[in-house]
Scaffold this active site. Sequence first.
Site, PDB file in Angstrom:
ATOM      1  N   SER A  56      27.186   8.826  31.374  1.00 23.80           N
ATOM      2  CA  SER A  56      27.753   8.925  30.080  1.00 23.80           C
ATOM      3  C   SER A  56      29.252   8.547  30.312  1.00 23.80           C
ATOM      4  CB  SER A  56      27.661  10.190  29.711  1.00 23.80           C
ATOM      5  OG  SER A  56      27.824  11.175  30.361  1.00 23.80           O
ATOM      6  N   ASP A  69      24.731  11.230  38.816  1.00 21.71           N
ATOM      7  CA  ASP A  69      23.772  10.504  38.118  1.00 21.71           C
ATOM      8  C   ASP A  69      23.550   9.072  38.206  1.00 21.71           C
ATOM      9  OD1 ASP A  69      22.227  10.515  35.804  1.00 21.71           O
ATOM     10  OD2 ASP A  69      23.637  10.275  34.407  1.00 21.71           O
ATOM     11  N   LYS A 110      20.528  12.861  39.763  1.00 17.91           N
ATOM     12  CA  LYS A 110      19.757  12.930  38.838  1.00 17.91           C
ATOM     13  C   LYS A 110      19.125  11.412  38.504  1.00 17.91           C
ATOM     14  CE  LYS A 110      21.122  13.367  34.407  1.00 17.91           C
ATOM     15  NZ  LYS A 110      20.726  11.960  33.675  1.00 17.91           N
ATOM     16  N   GLU A 165      16.498  16.774  27.656  1.00 20.16           N
ATOM     17  CA  GLU A 165      17.521  16.575  26.516  1.00 20.16           C
ATOM     18  C   GLU A 165      16.941  16.085  25.117  1.00 20.16           C
ATOM     19  OE1 GLU A 165      20.152  13.459  27.637  1.00 20.16           O
ATOM     20  OE2 GLU A 165      21.033  13.196  25.778  1.00 20.16           O
TER      21      GLU A 165
HETATM   22  O1  KIV Z   1      25.018  10.810  31.655  1.00 20.48           O
HETATM   23  C1  KIV Z   1      24.892  12.043  31.328  1.00 20.48           C
HETATM   24  O2  KIV Z   1      25.742  12.727  30.988  1.00 20.48           O
HETATM   25  C2  KIV Z   1      23.682  12.306  31.096  1.00 20.48           C
HETATM   26  C3  KIV Z   1      23.740  13.479  29.769  1.00 20.48           C
HETATM   27  C4  KIV Z   1      23.550  12.536  28.716  1.00 20.48           C
HETATM   28  C5  KIV Z   1      22.534  14.382  30.281  1.00 20.48           C
HETATM   29  O3  KIV Z   1      22.751  11.945  31.848  1.00 20.48           O
END
Ligand code: KIV
Length: 285
Positions: free
Chosen positions: A49, A87, A117, A186
């Site tokens: 994000s 992420d 993640k 989510e």
């Molecule tokens: O990228 C991010 O911050 C996420 C959230 C929306 C869970 O994956």
Amino acid sequence: MTDRKKITIRTLFDKVEEGEPISWLTCYDYPTAYFQEEAGIEMILVGDSLGMTMLGYDSTLPVTMDDMIRHTQAVRRGAPTAFVVGDMPYMAYQPSNEDAIRNAGRFMADAETDAIKLEGGAEMAERIRAVRNAGIPVVGHLGLTPQSVAALGGFRVQGRGAQQAKKIIDDAKALEEAGAFAILLEMVPDRVCRIITERANECIILSLGSGPYAHGQLLIFHDMFGLYPKFKPRMAKVYGNAGEVLLNGLKQYNKEVKASSFPQQENWFTMKDEEYEELLKLLGR
Ligand code: KIV
């Protein structure tokens, strides 16, 4: 800096066992990480994000591994004891197990994350298994998965219908069986989240807009403090309006510069008279 001990997977599972909800926030930079560490936040997600909140893109899709590594390194420097999750950005893991392992490995080796993640249901079980078998802890992500927002028909709640809810519940089991130690849900209805949490064995369930029945909660930092001007999701609770504080301060600064009321004596540096006299001589004045 706090004297907190490093948060590990063991710490997180202990909290689940003790019934203590886990606090999780997104974070993309050193000063915010510092404050989150000081505040006792246990988990940090360096989310892709950041493409929207920090880099100004309209989606998360253009974010690269290099972007993620740079930001994650800064976060780790600010939050040495938090459990940091990196992420995996778009196309860092979808093409092959090899891509997934290599990029997850970069997070661990170059940015000292505790886990990675990745988004997706049963179709991603093979990737999760591969990364897990490489010794890297994996968090799954179900429900609204922003990298597939086009296929999902926009930023909307997932699993409101029974069929779709059943698929999310089955996907959660598939991710757990593939070795995900945690799953983020989510924008999934609260009762679906409760079923998944009740059925989880060795898996921590975390909620973003999916209600109170998970083992922990995640919020997007920028939504909490009014720092993303383009849009505020309904589920985000605002804990302060830092955006407004910044904007007011910036307007005031602009006004003061125009009015010559900034700077004041305390905002600049001087030199001794004798040094100044000497300087004038050197300049022949
Ligand atoms: O990228 C991010 O911050 C996420 C959230 C929306 C869970 O994956």
